[in-house]
Design a protein around this motif. Structure first.
Motif, short mmCIF file in Angstrom:
data_model
loop_
_atom_site.label_atom_id
_atom_site.label_comp_id
_atom_site.label_asym_id
_atom_site.label_seq_id
_atom_site.Cartn_x
_atom_site.Cartn_y
_atom_site.Cartn_z
N ASP A 75 0.82 -1.21 0.00
CA ASP A 75 0.00 0.00 0.00
C ASP A 75 0.85 1.27 0.00
OD1 ASP A 75 1.01 -0.17 2.54
OD2 ASP A 75 -0.89 0.20 3.56
N ARG A 76 2.13 1.14 -0.29
CA ARG A 76 3.05 2.27 -0.33
C ARG A 76 3.85 2.23 -1.64
NH1 ARG A 76 2.13 5.91 3.68
NH2 ARG A 76 4.27 6.19 4.37
N ILE A 77 4.62 3.27 -1.84
CA ILE A 77 5.52 3.35 -2.99
C ILE A 77 6.95 3.41 -2.46
CG2 ILE A 77 6.28 4.78 -4.93
CD1 ILE A 77 3.65 3.67 -5.61
N ALA A 78 7.84 2.64 -3.07
CA ALA A 78 9.27 2.75 -2.78
C ALA A 78 9.90 3.68 -3.80
CB ALA A 78 9.93 1.38 -2.85
N ASN A 79 10.67 4.65 -3.31
CA ASN A 79 11.47 5.51 -4.18
C ASN A 79 12.82 4.81 -4.30
OD1 ASN A 79 12.81 7.53 -5.53
ND2 ASN A 79 12.18 9.17 -4.15
N ARG A 80 12.99 4.02 -5.35
CA ARG A 80 14.07 3.02 -5.40
C ARG A 80 15.04 3.25 -6.55
NH1 ARG A 80 11.75 -2.67 -4.71
NH2 ARG A 80 11.62 -1.82 -2.59
N ALA A 81 16.32 3.25 -6.23
CA ALA A 81 17.38 3.25 -7.24
C ALA A 81 17.68 1.81 -7.64
CB ALA A 81 18.64 3.90 -6.67
#
Length: 293
Positions: free
Chosen positions: A105-111
């Motif tokens: 239910d969240r977003i990862a700000n992922r490299a």
């Protein structure tokens, strides 16, 4: 006593060419994918062996509902698949500065760092989330949508028979110098902070923070950026930048999409760290009692 003489710029003789792909990502993931891959190809054809894209490469949208509707999970994201293919084809390291990826239910700000074989070498979730009200009326609450990371990450950069260590970070992390010191202390010779800096904060702080992180740690700093006016209404600073360990700007972009390149010599890191050995001079200390005046 430390000398005031700057080390020689040996980059002209170095074979390690690095690049930033500056973008103006939109609300259209397919268009962003094509722009990123075209930029990566252009940089590879210009000789780059390490190519970095900005924060939010695949999608830049304010509306939370639209973001969740368009974001993919890591396994199914089409940009990751395309970047793996081009990394393998061109035999380069591709560093997707960050993507918004579904995590429940969240977003990862992922490299995502992809090696020259097309394999994912490392992933990093942005630790420091940007929650702020700016004087110009802009308000950002990343923590309302994104799940922050908790793990510092390094990644290998393989160039021929040599492997160098990258320290990975994202945007707002840039304001927390202890993260970069920790990455340098475990061997990072290249530090990175791909970003989506606002125009207001970027104009004031972007370059000086990049140079400070490079100088403090005697490391190269490489940071691709978003630049210009986006279709979700935000304004970003751009000015993708490559800084050497002495704090000299080797390449810097403007506000328009495009690529910047520089030839770097990783041996310069050891030279600078020997000249100003601050990594070896870190001392433990106690803080004053908070009740003391």
């Amino acid at each position: 006593m430390a000398t005031n003489d700057a080390p020689k710029d040996t980059a002209r003789d170095a074979a390690l060419v690095v690049a930033c792909v500056q973008m103006r990502s939109s609300r259209d993931p397919a268009a962003n994918r094509d722009a990123a891959i075209n930029g990566i190809r252009e940089a590879a054809d210009a000789g780059a062996v390490y190519i970095q894209t900005p924060e939010m490469t695949s999608l830049l949208v304010r509306d939370r509902k639209e973001l969740f509707a368009k974001a993919e999970d890591q396994t199914h994201d089409p940009l990751i698949a395309a970047a793996r293919e081009v990394a393998r084809e061109k035999r380069v390291t591709v560093h997707l500065g960050s993507l918004p990826l579904l995590e429940g239910d969240r977003i990862a700000n992922r490299a995502i760092v992809i090696d020259p074989k097309g394999e994912i070498a490392a992933t990093y979730d942005k630790i420091h989330l940007f929650d702020v009200d700016l004087p110009n009326g802009e308000s950002w609450r990343e923590s309302a949508t994104y799940a922050g990371g908790h793990q510092a990450v390094t990644a290998p950069l393989a160039v021929g028979e040599d492997t160098y260590t990258l320290g990975v970070s994202i945007c707002y992390d840039l304001r927390f110098p202890y993260l970069y010191r920790a990455l340098a202390e475990v061997g990072a010779v290249i530090l990175t902070a791909p970003a989506c800096f606002t125009r207001q904060t970027g104009e004031a702080h972007w370059q000086v923070l990049q140079r400070a992180r490079a100088i403090e740690n005697g490391a190269f700093m490489i940071s691709a950026a978003q630049g210009g006016t986006h279709d979700d209404g935000r304004h970003t600073w751009g000015h993708s930048i490559i800084v050497d360990p002495w704090g000299r700007v080797m390449a810097e972009g403007g506000s328009e999409p495009g690529i910047i390149l520089a030839s770097i010599d990783p041996a310069m890191v050891a030279q600078v760290r020997a000249q100003i050995p601050s990594l070896r001079h870190t001392q433990l200390f106690s803080l004053p009692d908070s009740n003391e005046s």
